[in-house]
Design an enzyme around this catalytic site. Structure first.
Site, mmCIF file in Angstrom:
data_model
loop_
_atom_site.group_PDB
_atom_site.id
_atom_site.type_symbol
_atom_site.label_atom_id
_atom_site.label_comp_id
_atom_site.label_asym_id
_atom_site.label_seq_id
_atom_site.Cartn_x
_atom_site.Cartn_y
_atom_site.Cartn_z
ATOM 1 N N ARG A 231 0.813 -1.277 0.075
ATOM 2 C CA ARG A 231 -0.050 -0.159 -0.181
ATOM 3 C C ARG A 231 0.947 1.266 0.089
ATOM 4 O O ARG A 231 1.989 1.270 0.646
ATOM 5 C CB ARG A 231 -0.919 0.234 1.209
ATOM 6 C CG ARG A 231 -2.197 -0.974 1.302
ATOM 7 C CD ARG A 231 -3.188 -0.277 0.047
ATOM 8 N NE ARG A 231 -4.242 -1.153 -0.006
ATOM 9 C CZ ARG A 231 -4.444 -2.464 -0.737
ATOM 10 N NH1 ARG A 231 -3.506 -2.573 -1.662
ATOM 11 N NH2 ARG A 231 -5.500 -3.053 -0.733
ATOM 12 N N ASP A 255 3.826 -0.509 -7.253
ATOM 13 C CA ASP A 255 2.737 -0.598 -7.853
ATOM 14 C C ASP A 255 1.761 0.200 -7.150
ATOM 15 O O ASP A 255 0.423 0.077 -7.512
ATOM 16 C CB ASP A 255 2.392 -2.151 -7.884
ATOM 17 C CG ASP A 255 1.231 -2.650 -8.598
ATOM 18 O OD1 ASP A 255 1.096 -2.495 -9.611
ATOM 19 O OD2 ASP A 255 0.333 -3.451 -7.873
ATOM 20 N N GLU A 260 -3.221 7.134 -4.352
ATOM 21 C CA GLU A 260 -3.331 6.718 -5.746
ATOM 22 C C GLU A 260 -4.659 6.600 -6.107
ATOM 23 O O GLU A 260 -4.972 6.780 -7.204
ATOM 24 C CB GLU A 260 -2.751 5.322 -5.884
ATOM 25 C CG GLU A 260 -3.714 4.287 -4.920
ATOM 26 C CD GLU A 260 -3.059 2.754 -5.053
ATOM 27 O OE1 GLU A 260 -2.064 2.697 -5.003
ATOM 28 O OE2 GLU A 260 -4.028 1.694 -5.107
ATOM 29 N N HIS A 290 -1.230 -0.187 -9.639
ATOM 30 C CA HIS A 290 -1.873 -1.028 -8.635
ATOM 31 C C HIS A 290 -2.590 -2.141 -9.663
ATOM 32 O O HIS A 290 -3.684 -2.499 -9.463
ATOM 33 C CB HIS A 290 -2.911 -0.588 -8.046
ATOM 34 C CG HIS A 290 -3.475 -1.249 -6.757
ATOM 35 N ND1 HIS A 290 -3.715 -0.545 -5.584
ATOM 36 C CD2 HIS A 290 -3.454 -2.568 -6.359
ATOM 37 C CE1 HIS A 290 -3.794 -1.363 -4.612
ATOM 38 N NE2 HIS A 290 -3.838 -2.690 -5.203
HETATM 39 P P1 NAD Z 1 -1.605 -11.409 4.820
HETATM 40 O O1 NAD Z 1 -2.653 -10.995 5.584
HETATM 41 O O2 NAD Z 1 -1.493 -13.021 4.191
HETATM 42 O O3 NAD Z 1 -0.099 -10.973 5.276
HETATM 43 C C1 NAD Z 1 0.047 -9.740 5.779
HETATM 44 C C2 NAD Z 1 1.293 -9.966 6.723
HETATM 45 O O4 NAD Z 1 1.835 -8.721 7.369
HETATM 46 C C3 NAD Z 1 0.714 -10.736 8.074
HETATM 47 O O5 NAD Z 1 1.553 -11.708 8.239
HETATM 48 C C4 NAD Z 1 0.833 -9.671 9.158
HETATM 49 O O6 NAD Z 1 1.094 -10.376 10.369
HETATM 50 C C5 NAD Z 1 1.892 -8.948 8.743
HETATM 51 N N1 NAD Z 1 1.958 -7.437 9.570
HETATM 52 C C6 NAD Z 1 0.916 -7.046 9.934
HETATM 53 N N2 NAD Z 1 1.443 -5.891 10.727
HETATM 54 C C7 NAD Z 1 2.657 -5.741 10.280
HETATM 55 C C8 NAD Z 1 3.679 -4.895 10.530
HETATM 56 N N3 NAD Z 1 3.613 -3.616 11.410
HETATM 57 N N4 NAD Z 1 4.878 -5.234 10.074
HETATM 58 C C9 NAD Z 1 5.032 -6.056 9.452
HETATM 59 N N5 NAD Z 1 4.332 -6.980 9.207
HETATM 60 C C10 NAD Z 1 3.232 -6.700 9.522
HETATM 61 O O7 NAD Z 1 -1.829 -10.533 3.280
HETATM 62 P P2 NAD Z 1 -1.295 -10.843 1.856
HETATM 63 O O8 NAD Z 1 -2.301 -11.496 1.072
HETATM 64 O O9 NAD Z 1 0.033 -11.228 2.012
HETATM 65 O O10 NAD Z 1 -1.199 -9.315 1.355
HETATM 66 C C11 NAD Z 1 -0.432 -8.278 1.881
HETATM 67 C C12 NAD Z 1 -0.787 -6.988 1.462
HETATM 68 O O11 NAD Z 1 -0.709 -6.819 -0.119
HETATM 69 C C13 NAD Z 1 -2.333 -6.564 1.593
HETATM 70 O O12 NAD Z 1 -2.568 -6.074 2.918
HETATM 71 C C14 NAD Z 1 -2.531 -5.444 0.538
HETATM 72 O O13 NAD Z 1 -2.403 -4.261 1.161
HETATM 73 C C15 NAD Z 1 -1.348 -5.720 -0.466
HETATM 74 N N6 NAD Z 1 -2.127 -6.310 -1.727
HETATM 75 C C16 NAD Z 1 -1.581 -5.781 -2.877
HETATM 76 C C17 NAD Z 1 -2.002 -6.140 -4.259
HETATM 77 C C18 NAD Z 1 -1.641 -5.392 -5.608
HETATM 78 O O14 NAD Z 1 -2.160 -5.639 -6.548
HETATM 79 N N7 NAD Z 1 -0.618 -4.478 -5.389
HETATM 80 C C19 NAD Z 1 -2.845 -7.167 -4.156
HETATM 81 C C20 NAD Z 1 -3.258 -7.838 -2.972
HETATM 82 C C21 NAD Z 1 -2.764 -7.428 -1.855
#
Ligand code: NAD
Length: 326
Positions: A231, A255, A260, A290
């Site tokens: 994000r 991305d 955004e 994105h």
């Molecule tokens: P997920 O919930 O499986 O993993 C997120 C991880 O971040 C978890 O293990 C959590 O414990 C950890 N976390 C929470 N707080 C934290 C902190 N302070 N410091 C470090 N780690 C921390 O989610 P995911 O499916 O792996 O997705 C991760 C992120 O990717 C989503 O939250 C979303 O914002 C982003 N995303 C982007 C796209 C894109 O198209 N660019 C698509 C899907 C997801």
């Protein structure tokens, strides 16, 4: 079930054709103050990351009888959960869909930035085929720091193992899978101190907003490469520009961007955002709109989960419901 599907893109509709008992009304405009009335008569709204889910909009939805906000995304930082909870609205998301889609895209950004693709492609378009200034760096053997080792962070670690990278991770909730993939957990400061590449895969939360700021950059190795597919708000963009200009950061693949919502998924004559404008023209920066999630496999998986969520909530099942963020 009547569902108002906001922000409909032409590529999405076919994935929602076989939706059983759900009757979707496809609305091309994003959900906003101007369009919220179109949810009248719906039991649920189906929305994406660029839709407005502020308190004012949620209140209007509730007043119209909408009970469920079904997100077509994993991230939910754009939802006002204080308001949703007060109003008794149920909010569901898609906890995981093709994490490989985002992880492969993060790797593509990384390789492109390492090998100076932004500058190469600009120069080639100008018929300038000289090599000076185009020397790249290797990803093989690098120490890569992953912040957030959930579905996507682990999928990224799996890909990096093929490059012989040393993968270190930081996550307040460590998971075994990351370690089984060869990663090792360290403190955040050790990520900054040791990583040649840092890739962000944590959600945007109060704890991660501007996690990467001037102080974080000052702790990083000189010449670090930053990849953000998580994000935009996790990085302070102005601090990033300072770090790029000082040479602390050698290259960046983004991305996602701060602010955004006013930039992506539309065409502009010009941008009213100086920092983003500067980033876009920086030779060491690659910005994509994105789009990391955007694969056939991911869209299939998203639509299945969204329909499942809508039917589950209608039948009183508690699945993929987001608890208010802390
Ligand atoms: P997920 O919930 O499986 O993993 C997120 C991880 O971040 C978890 O293990 C959590 O414990 C950890 N976390 C929470 N707080 C934290 C902190 N302070 N410091 C470090 N780690 C921390 O989610 P995911 O499916 O792996 O997705 C991760 C992120 O990717 C989503 O939250 C979303 O914002 C982003 N995303 C982007 C796209 C894109 O198209 N660019 C698509 C899907 C997801």
């Amino acid at each position: 079930m009547q569902v108002a599907f906001f922000n409909t893109q032409s590529y999405e509709r076919p994935f929602y054709a076989e939706s059983g008992d759900i009757r979707f009304t496809f609305i091309e405009s994003p959900l906003s103050v101007e369009t919220v009335d179109q949810a009248n008569g719906a039991d649920a709204v189906c929305v994406f990351v660029s839709d407005d889910l502020s308190s004012a909009i949620l209140t209007q939805l509730k007043n119209m009888g909408v009970m469920h906000v079904a997100l077509r995304s994993t991230g939910y930082d754009h939802v006002d959960f204080t308001a949703a909870t007060r109003l008794g609205l149920t909010v569901t998301h898609v906890p995981s869909y093709s994490p490989e889609s985002i992880a492969e895209f993060a790797l593509a950004l990384l390789l492109a930035v390492q090998r100076r693709f932004p500058l190469i492609s600009r120069r080639s378009a100008e018929l300038d085929f000289r090599l000076d200034g185009l020397m790249g760096g290797l990803t093989s053997g690098c120490t890569v720091g992953i912040i957030g080792t959930g579905y996507i962070g682990c999928a990224f670690a799996r890909l990096l193992s093929g490059f012989g990278c040393r993968v270190i991770g930081y996550d307040p909730s460590p998971n075994n899978q990351f370690v089984e993939l060869g990663g090792s957990y360290v403190e955040l400061d050790a990520i900054y101190a040791q990583s040649e590449v840092i890739s962000l895969h944590c959600p945007l939360l109060p704890a991660t907003e501007y996690l990467i700021d001037d102080v974080a950059f000052s702790k990083m190795r000189d010449g670090v490469v930053i990849i953000n597919t998580a994000r935009g708000g996790i990085i302070n963009t102005t601090a990033l520009l300072r770090a790029l200009n000082s040479g602390k950061v050698r290259g960046v693949g983004l991305d996602v961007l701060e602010g955004e919502q006013a930039i992506f998924y539309q065409v502009h004559d010009e941008l009213n955002n100086n920092d983003v404008q500067t980033l876009l023209t920086h030779p060491a920066v690659l910005i994509t709109p994105h789009v990391a999630f955007f694969t056939q496999q991911a869209l299939e998986s998203i639509s299945k989960t969204v329909c499942h969520n809508i039917l589950s909530v209608a039948t009183g099942k508690i699945e993929n419901i987001i608890a208010p963020t802390v």
